[in-house]
Scaffold this active site. Structure first.
Site, PDB file in Angstrom:
ATOM      1  N   HIS A 183     -10.147  -4.486 -28.701  1.00 40.85           N
ATOM      2  CA  HIS A 183      -9.005  -5.036 -29.440  1.00 40.85           C
ATOM      3  C   HIS A 183      -9.317  -5.087 -30.936  1.00 40.85           C
ATOM      4  CE1 HIS A 183      -5.688  -7.829 -30.368  1.00 40.85           C
ATOM      5  NE2 HIS A 183      -5.196  -7.540 -29.184  1.00 40.85           N
ATOM      6  N   ASP A 190       4.798  -3.881 -30.884  1.00 37.43           N
ATOM      7  CA  ASP A 190       3.830  -4.515 -29.978  1.00 37.43           C
ATOM      8  C   ASP A 190       4.189  -3.968 -28.605  1.00 37.43           C
ATOM      9  OD1 ASP A 190       1.862  -6.010 -28.870  1.00 37.43           O
ATOM     10  OD2 ASP A 190       2.630  -7.964 -29.506  1.00 37.43           O
ATOM     11  N   GLU A 198      -4.910  -0.341 -28.772  1.00 36.50           N
ATOM     12  CA  GLU A 198      -5.637  -0.692 -27.544  1.00 36.50           C
ATOM     13  C   GLU A 198      -5.446   0.380 -26.485  1.00 36.50           C
ATOM     14  OE1 GLU A 198      -4.356  -4.996 -26.636  1.00 36.50           O
ATOM     15  OE2 GLU A 198      -3.294  -4.404 -28.437  1.00 36.50           O
TER      16      GLU A 198
END
Ligand SMILES: *[C@@H]1O[C@H](CO)[C@@H](O)[C@H](O)[C@H]1NC(C)=O
Ligand SMILES: *[C@@H]1O[C@H](CO)[C@@H](O)[C@H](O)[C@H]1NC(C)=O
Ligand SMILES: *[C@@H]1O[C@H](CO)[C@@H](O)[C@H](O)[C@H]1NC(C)=O
Ligand SMILES: *[C@@H]1O[C@H](CO)[C@@H](O)[C@H](O)[C@H]1NC(C)=O
Ligand SMILES: *[C@@H]1O[C@H](CO)[C@@H](O)[C@H](O)[C@H]1NC(C)=O
Ligand SMILES: *[C@@H]1O[C@H](CO)[C@@H](O)[C@H](O)[C@H]1NC(C)=O
Length: 377
Positions: A190, A266, A339
């Site tokens: 991350h 996101d 990620e």
């Protein structure tokens, strides 16, 4: 969020025995040819600094973090600045899942007032002190034993992560995990990137992103998958041709694509099935610093987060090498997290046909290569 952040920091610190070596000790590695250098700590197996050369040959630290290492475990804002996240990265709907063979489990509901589990629960892998199991001038291996029942997950899971720096400015991450009883596992690194190192610019609006992905996981107002896999065509999420983040972020306004009222990204992109593990699936570059990052991975998807709301809980002072000594803070849309992982919450969406349940006979694996170069003009 604030209280739980403080609590987890305290709990993680309390488990340290007085005889343990310092979990915040800086562990430095370097590629044999000197093209890339990085620092890590055992706490959360975090990367804390990553230095590569920019277009004029000056080494720049291109990842976010803290100079005060203790904040990696205690910052109430808990941004997950560069750790391994697990045992299950991203969100689990209603903090609940059922094993294929039966048995329903409730995991630590650490987000959205108990509506879901994020990154493994209240004390995820990022807040544990990992063991350093091997070390050379260019690589480090950490391991973590996560006992049966931690955060409500079944089975004891043993995870190892190896960070290696290679010639020609390459960072290789290899993770593997085993369990003694069936359990879901999804790990990720991350790391927050700003390829201008807060030197050539103060945000990522001029960073180009390219993603070999034609679908994304549709999510609701709190970023829980709805069950639909959506087509990127005609949406701001189509990065098959490179585009700057600054040109795309405004297009997300009013779409709720990154959650209710959110502007930015996101989201979980699904790589095209025909993409080879030997070719980059994702690239990010800045013409200002000249730094380009190409990512090769064996993972089938990637979450991209453009630091929407990174300053929502509190303003985090930057590292000194990012201007923090003058009080500068890490602002919204000034960074991006990439990620590499599997499809988020596939454990609650069996219709996708992606099995994330690991049995004792299996070895979970995660391998990614981050290649840095100077943009060819
Ligand atoms: C959510 O989980 C709780 C237990 O934590 C359970 O009682 C409830 O039925 C679940 N709700 C849904 C909609 O699945
Ligand atoms: C570290 O290694 C010791 C000795 O093998 C073991 O008892 C302990 O559980 C390990 N800690 C973690 C966090 O994996
Ligand atoms: C894990 O703990 C649960 C609850 O104590 C127990 O029923 C189960 O057998 C344990 N699993 C293993 C593999 O030991
Ligand atoms: C996405 O939509 C485009 C245009 O309608 C279509 O050509 C393409 O096959 C679709 N891709 C997927 C993965 O469904
Ligand atoms: C994968 O297939 C799509 C659709 O045919 C094509 O547009 C794309 O370029 C291919 N990607 C790679 C990496 O070969
Ligand atoms: C962080 O700083 C910005 C800019 O000064 C401000 O708008 C915001 O309210 C601050 N955030 C918090 C949580 O104090």
């Amino acid at each position: 969020m604030l209280l739980s952040g403080l609590l987890v920091g305290l709990l993680a610190l309390r488990t340290l025995a007085a005889s343990d070596p310092d979990p915040f000790e800086t562990l430095t590695i370097k590629a044999p040819d000197g093209s890339i250098t990085a620092n890590f700590i055992r706490a959360g197996a975090h990367i804390t600094n990553l230095f590569v050369k920019d277009k004029v040959g000056v080494f720049r630290d291109i990842i976010l973090g803290y100079d005060d290492r203790s904040l990696y475990l205690s910052d109430p804002a808990h941004p997950y600045f560069g750790p391994v996240v697990g045992r299950y990265a991203n969100r689990i709907k209603n903090a609940t899942f059922t094993l294929p063979g039966g048995g329903t489990f409730h995991t630590g509901a650490n987000e959205n007032h108990g509506l879901d589990t994020l990154h493994g629960g209240f004390i995820g892998f990022d807040l544990h002190i990992w063991n350093l199991t091997s070390q050379s001038s260019s690589s480090l291996t950490f391991s973590l034993l996560d006992p049966n029942g931690t955060e409500g997950f079944p089975g004891t899971v043993t995870t190892t992560v190896t960070y290696a720096l290679q010639d020609n400015a390459e960072w290789k991450i290899s993770m593997s995990a085993r369990t003694d009883s069936e359990t879901p596992i999804m790990l990720s690194s991350h790391t927050y990137w700003n390829l201008d190192a807060y030197h050539y610019s103060q945000d990522v609006s001029d960073h180009f992103l390219q993603l070999q992905a034609d679908q994304f996981v549709a999510t609701d107002g709190i970023l829980i998958p709805t069950g639909e896999l959506a087509n990127v065509t005609g949406t701001p999420l189509d990065f098959r041709q490179p585009a700057t983040l600054g040109s795309r972020i405004p297009e997300t306004s009013g779409t709720n694509l990154c959650g209710t009222g959110c502007v930015g990204f996101d989201n979980c992109w699904i790589y095209e099935k025909n993409t080879s593990d030997a070719a980059p699936k994702m690239s990010l570059w800045s013409l200002k610093s000249g730094i380009r990052l190409d990512i090769l991975t064996d993972q089938i998807a990637a979450q991209v987060y453009t630091c929407n709301g990174i300053a929502a809980t509190r303003n985090i002072t930057r590292k000194a090498d990012h201007g923090g000594s003058n009080g500068a803070v890490y602002a919204d849309h000034s960074c991006v997290v990439l990620e590499q992982q599997s499809l988020i919450d596939a454990i609650n969406n069996p219709q996708w046909g992606v099995n994330q349940f690991v049995e004792p006979k299996d070895t979970y694996e995660w391998n990614s290569l981050y290649k840095f170069s100077i943009v060819k003009s």
